[in-house]
Each structure stands twice: as structure tokens, then as C-alpha cells.
Scaffold this active site. Structure first.
Site, short mmCIF file in Angstrom:
data_model
loop_
_atom_site.label_atom_id
_atom_site.label_comp_id
_atom_site.label_asym_id
_atom_site.label_seq_id
_atom_site.Cartn_x
_atom_site.Cartn_y
_atom_site.Cartn_z
N SER A 193 0.85 -1.18 0.00
CA SER A 193 0.15 0.00 0.19
C SER A 193 0.74 1.08 0.11
O SER A 193 2.17 1.28 0.46
CB SER A 193 -0.78 -0.06 1.16
OG SER A 193 -2.22 0.81 1.00
N GLY A 230 -2.77 -0.37 -3.83
CA GLY A 230 -1.55 0.04 -3.59
C GLY A 230 -1.16 1.66 -4.30
O GLY A 230 -0.24 2.15 -4.05
N GLU A 268 -7.98 -2.92 -7.11
CA GLU A 268 -8.66 -2.81 -5.84
C GLU A 268 -8.05 -1.83 -5.01
O GLU A 268 -7.64 -1.85 -4.08
CB GLU A 268 -8.26 -4.15 -5.19
CG GLU A 268 -8.73 -5.42 -5.79
CD GLU A 268 -8.29 -6.60 -5.07
OE1 GLU A 268 -7.45 -6.44 -4.22
OE2 GLU A 268 -8.73 -7.78 -5.41
N PRO A 269 -8.67 -0.69 -5.39
CA PRO A 269 -7.85 0.67 -4.93
C PRO A 269 -8.59 0.95 -3.48
O PRO A 269 -10.01 0.82 -3.47
CB PRO A 269 -8.31 1.92 -5.72
CG PRO A 269 -9.49 1.43 -6.53
CD PRO A 269 -9.41 0.09 -6.61
N GLY A 270 -7.86 1.26 -2.52
CA GLY A 270 -8.60 1.57 -1.13
C GLY A 270 -8.21 2.91 -0.78
O GLY A 270 -8.78 4.12 -0.86
N ARG A 271 -6.78 3.32 -0.42
CA ARG A 271 -6.29 4.27 -0.02
C ARG A 271 -6.34 5.34 -1.36
O ARG A 271 -6.72 6.65 -1.03
CB ARG A 271 -4.78 4.44 -0.09
CG ARG A 271 -4.14 5.60 0.61
CD ARG A 271 -2.54 5.22 0.94
NE ARG A 271 -2.34 4.14 1.53
CZ ARG A 271 -2.09 3.81 2.85
NH1 ARG A 271 -2.59 4.94 3.71
NH2 ARG A 271 -1.69 2.81 3.45
N CYS A 340 -2.36 6.47 27.59
CA CYS A 340 -1.29 6.30 28.82
C CYS A 340 -0.65 4.98 28.31
O CYS A 340 -0.11 4.33 29.02
CB CYS A 340 -1.85 5.95 30.08
SG CYS A 340 -2.86 7.37 30.87
N ASP A 341 -0.23 5.21 26.97
CA ASP A 341 0.39 3.98 26.51
C ASP A 341 1.73 4.57 25.64
O ASP A 341 1.50 5.63 25.01
CB ASP A 341 -0.30 3.19 25.31
CG ASP A 341 0.46 1.94 25.21
OD1 ASP A 341 1.59 1.99 24.91
OD2 ASP A 341 -0.21 0.79 24.98
N TYR A 372 -8.13 4.44 6.07
CA TYR A 372 -7.52 3.51 7.21
C TYR A 372 -7.32 4.67 8.44
O TYR A 372 -6.18 4.85 9.13
CB TYR A 372 -6.02 3.29 6.56
CG TYR A 372 -6.19 2.37 5.54
CD1 TYR A 372 -6.88 1.17 5.54
CD2 TYR A 372 -5.53 2.69 4.26
CE1 TYR A 372 -6.99 0.38 4.60
CE2 TYR A 372 -5.68 1.91 3.22
CZ TYR A 372 -6.60 0.46 3.38
OH TYR A 372 -6.54 0.01 2.10
C1 LIG Z 1 -6.51 -3.66 1.51
C2 LIG Z 1 -6.71 -4.26 0.26
C3 LIG Z 1 -6.52 -3.35 -0.78
C4 LIG Z 1 -6.37 -1.63 -0.72
O1 LIG Z 1 -5.17 -1.30 -0.84
P1 LIG Z 1 -4.92 -0.06 -1.07
O2 LIG Z 1 -3.51 -0.01 -1.02
O3 LIG Z 1 -5.46 0.73 0.08
O4 LIG Z 1 -5.16 0.45 -2.26
C5 LIG Z 1 -6.77 -4.17 -2.03
N1 LIG Z 1 -6.94 -5.38 -2.05
C6 LIG Z 1 -6.95 -6.27 -0.72
C7 LIG Z 1 -6.96 -7.52 -0.99
C8 LIG Z 1 -6.67 -5.32 0.44
O5 LIG Z 1 -6.71 -6.15 1.44
#
Ligand SMILES: *Cc1c(COP(=O)(O)O)cnc(C)c1O
Length: 396
Positions: A193, A230, A268-271, A340-341, A372
């Protein structure tokens, strides 16, 4: 830093988001909280689909499962990468068709596979024989794809080692999927990522082509090439634009699949979709020094590693901070959270500077925090509430 071939680098654009700024200026909510603009996520989705010649986008729900964001993306035609029954229910209730869900977690309970199957999910990932058998038993006749191990060099938040198998194992497992009554459809991988180097996809694409070729020789025709997530966002430093990633990935596919049918490309974009949607507003709780000799200030915020900023672990993700006193004389600081950690430190080594006049009660806005953060927030460490989200934008 990111490589470019003369194209402009891009920084996070939550920095100049008018709607978010208006919300922050006019709303008095107790901090910390995240405000997200789903329209930014929609724009990122459209920019991503425009960058590739052809691709199916599976938004990785764990990055930010805000229902309005899911609904907005579903309306645009997005598919979704889900990892649990709760994420499946969320996507279905926000308007996604089960045929657009990919159960992309390689580690699933048998009962969760059955749950997904009963709700119409028919696409599952695996990276081991045991998982494949589970899918065959609890989601009979489904389509399956195999995740390859991939290196995470160049990624600021690596995902290596835990997921995937070698190409030779993928060949045997996809071949045996047929005999188990499943439909083997393809390959996936994830290069880590916040991957700053667009060329890091090519080695895995080459390996995937090898698997497709070997299986074609055995009469198994794969068609799905899922190149994972990623894709980065510009937190403090600009990153290469998504078009450059698309070009590098499509170029690699053209080269390595030249003798094979053109695969159906998935991402599969997340970020990339979620990070720029959000700004996190925090407050300074304490500014202090550890000795009369050392003029380094410690700045303690009302959010830390347990409140949603988990990706500051190892100072991996370095967010951009904005205060109302920016432009005034500043000095070096170490930043920490309120619990407190002693692991609840955000930045000790990274060279952060904040205004010398910074006071308890001042706001600190943390940019690019739409991905995230809420999902990593603990339910109540030391009694601090989970991170609240406010949502603006279309569909809000
Ligand atoms: C978390 C995840 C993603 C997203 O990744 P990013 O780096 O946020 O784009 C894509 N595929 C799978 C299987 C994941 O677990």
C-alpha cells in the site's frame, strides 16, 4: 520519491477542499473527528477509470466503509472488495449487486463463506489448498482466483509475506479448482500500500502471465487479472499521477500477455479513493518540554495511534498538518497521542515543525486522513471514544 517522466506530480487535494473547509469553519463539534466529502471519492473513482483503457474497480471497503461513500461509488458502477459478512451486508444495503462483490480476503471462516454464498456472492479469492477446499464445500460452483505472493519494495505500508503463494502452487491449485467443481478465473496480487513506484507491478504481471500460459496449455482459460491496490496519495510529498500507474501496468500487460488473449483487468484501490476525501480535526491538549536544557517541544493531541492514526506506526505514513497559526515562527516538535501508552507516539524522528505559539485548545487539521483511520480506531482505549465521522457531498 516517485519517479516521473516529465508529468506533473500531484499532492492530496483535500488540502484545498472548500466544502470541508466550510464545515470545519462553521461547525463546532467535539474533537477529534473526521469530515469526509464523498464527492472527492467519486472524483477519484472517475479519474481512475478514465486513466485505464478498460478496468473493473473493486473498491477495498476496509479503507473507509462510510455508507454514503459506498452508496456514491455503487451508483457510479463500482464493484467492491469485501473481507467479512459485515462488509458484504454494508455493500448490499448501500445498493451494490452481489455480482459486483469480490470476497478478497484469503482467510475466511467456513461459515462466512457460506454467508456470502447465501447472499449471492460468487467470486472468491484463495492462496492455499485448504482455503480452496473450504470454498468448494461452502460456495459450490463459484468463481475463484488465486493470490500470488508479491514483494512490497517501494511501498510505505508493505503487505508482503502474509498473503499469496508462489506461481507454481497457483498453477496446481487453479487446475485442481476445476476438479473441485469451481470455476478458476484468474490471478491477483498486491504490491504493497502507498506504493510510490509505478514499475513495481510488472514483475507480478509477468508471473501472472506465466500462470495463464501454463494453464492454457492444460485447457484452463483464465481471464481475470486483478492487479490489486497500492495506488498512492500525496500526503506531504507529491506522488506520480494515476495515469502514470495505468500506463506502466497496461504496458506490462501488453508485453507479457502478447501471446495470450487480452485479460480482463481489475484493480482494488482503497487508499487512492478514500484518503483525499477526509480531513481529521484534532486539538492540542498539551505542549511541554522534558528538561530545561532541551528546547524540543512535545505536542500532545487528542488523537493518537489508538484513535485512528495507526498508520503512523514506524512513522510509515506522515500526514500533513495544518494549524491556524501556520506562517508564524515555528520550531521542531515531537507529536504524540493522549493515551497512557508509551507506544502512542506519532512522530519522533520525522522532522515535524509547528508554530512556537501553539497552545492547548488550538486545532490541528490532519490532511489526507479519509483512508485507514476510522477503521483502525479502537473502541475505547483509556475511555476515549472511537473516531467520529461527518459526511458531506452528494448522497450525504
Ligand atoms: C487493503 C486491500 C486493498 C487496498 O489497498 P490500498 O493500498 O489501500 O489500495 C486491496 N486489495 C486487498 C485484497 C486488500 O486487502
Amino acid at each position: 520519491m516517485a519517479m516521473t517522466n516529465g508529468t506533473t506530480l500531484v499532492t492530496t487535494f483535500a488540502a484545498g477542499n472548500r466544502e470541508i473547509q466550510d464545515f470545519l469553519d462553521t461547525t463546532r463539534q467535539e474533537t477529534p473527528y473526521l469530515v469526509i466529502d464523498t464527492k472527492v471519492g467519486a472524483d477519484k473513482y472517475l479519474r481512475l477509470t478514465g486513466a485505464f483503457r478498460q478496468t473493473q474497480v473493486f473498491y477495498a471497503v476496509k479503507a473507509n466503509p462510510q455508507p454514503k461513500l459506498i452508496r456514491h461509488l455503487a451508483r457510479l458502477g463500482s464493484s467492491f472488495d469485501v473481507a467479512s459478512p459485515a462488509e458484504i451486508d454494508l455493500c448490499l444495503s448501500e445498493g451494490a449487486d452481489p455480482g459486483r462483490l469480490s470476497y478478497g480476503n484469503t482467510i475466511k471462516k467456513a461459515s462466512d463463506i457460506r454467508y456470502a454464498y447465501d447472499r449471492g456472492v460468487r467470486l472468491f479469492v484463495f492462496d492455499s489448498e485448504a482455503e480452496l477446499r473450504k470454498i468448494a464445500e461452502h460456495a459450490p460452483g463459484s468463481s475463484v482466483f488465486c493470490r500470488l505472493l508479491a514483494a512490497s519494495d517501494g511501498a510505505q505500508w508493505p503487505l508482503s509475506r502474509k498473503f499469496g503463494c508462489t506461481p507454481d502452487m497457483a498453477v496446481e491449485l487453479l487446475d485442481s479448482a476445476r476438479r473441485l467443481g469451481l470455476v478458476p478465473v484468474g490471478i491477483s496480487f498486491h504490491v504493497g500500500s502507498q506504493q510510490l513506484d509505478p514499475t513495481r507491478w510488472e514483475p507480478s504481471i509477468a508471473q501472472a502471465a506465466g500462470v495463464f500460459r501454463e494453464l492454457a496449455g492444460r485447457g484452463v482459460n483464465l481471464w481475470l487479472l486483478d492487479v490489486g491496490g497500492g495506488f498512492p496519495t500525496g500526503y506531504q510529498q507529491p506522488v506520480a499521477p494515476i495515469e502514470e500507474y495505468a500506463e506502466a501496468i497496461e504496458g506490462a500487460v501488453d508485453r507479457h500477455f502478447a501471446d495470450l488473449p487480452v485479460p480482463h483487468l481489475a484493480v482494488e484501490p482503497g487508499r487512492y479513493i478514500a484518503a483525499d476525501t477526509g480531513v481529521l480535526r484534532a486539538q492540542v491538549v498539551l505542549v511541554s518540554q522534558k528538561s530545561y536544557e532541551d528546547d524540543h517541544r512535545w505536542v500532545y493531541l487528542d488523537i493518537g495511534r489508538f484513535g485512528g492514526l495507526a498508520e503512523t506506526e514506524g512513522e510509515a505514513i506522515q500526514y500533513r498538518l495544518v494549524t491556524a497559526r501556520d506562517g508564524e515562527p515555528s520550531g521542531p516538535v515531537k507529536l504524540a497521542g493522549p493515551t497512557c501508552d508509551s507506544v502512542d507516539i506519532l512522530y519522533e524522528k520525522a522532522p515535524y515543525r509547528l508554530p512556537l505559539d501553539l497552545q492547548p485548545g488550538d486545532y490541528v487539521d490532519i490532511l489526507g486522513t479519509g483512508a485507514y483511520t476510522t477503521t483502525y480506531s479502537s473502541v475505547g482505549f483509556n475511555g476515549f471514544a472511537p473516531l467520529a465521522t461527518f459526511c458531506i457531498g452528494d448522497g450525504a
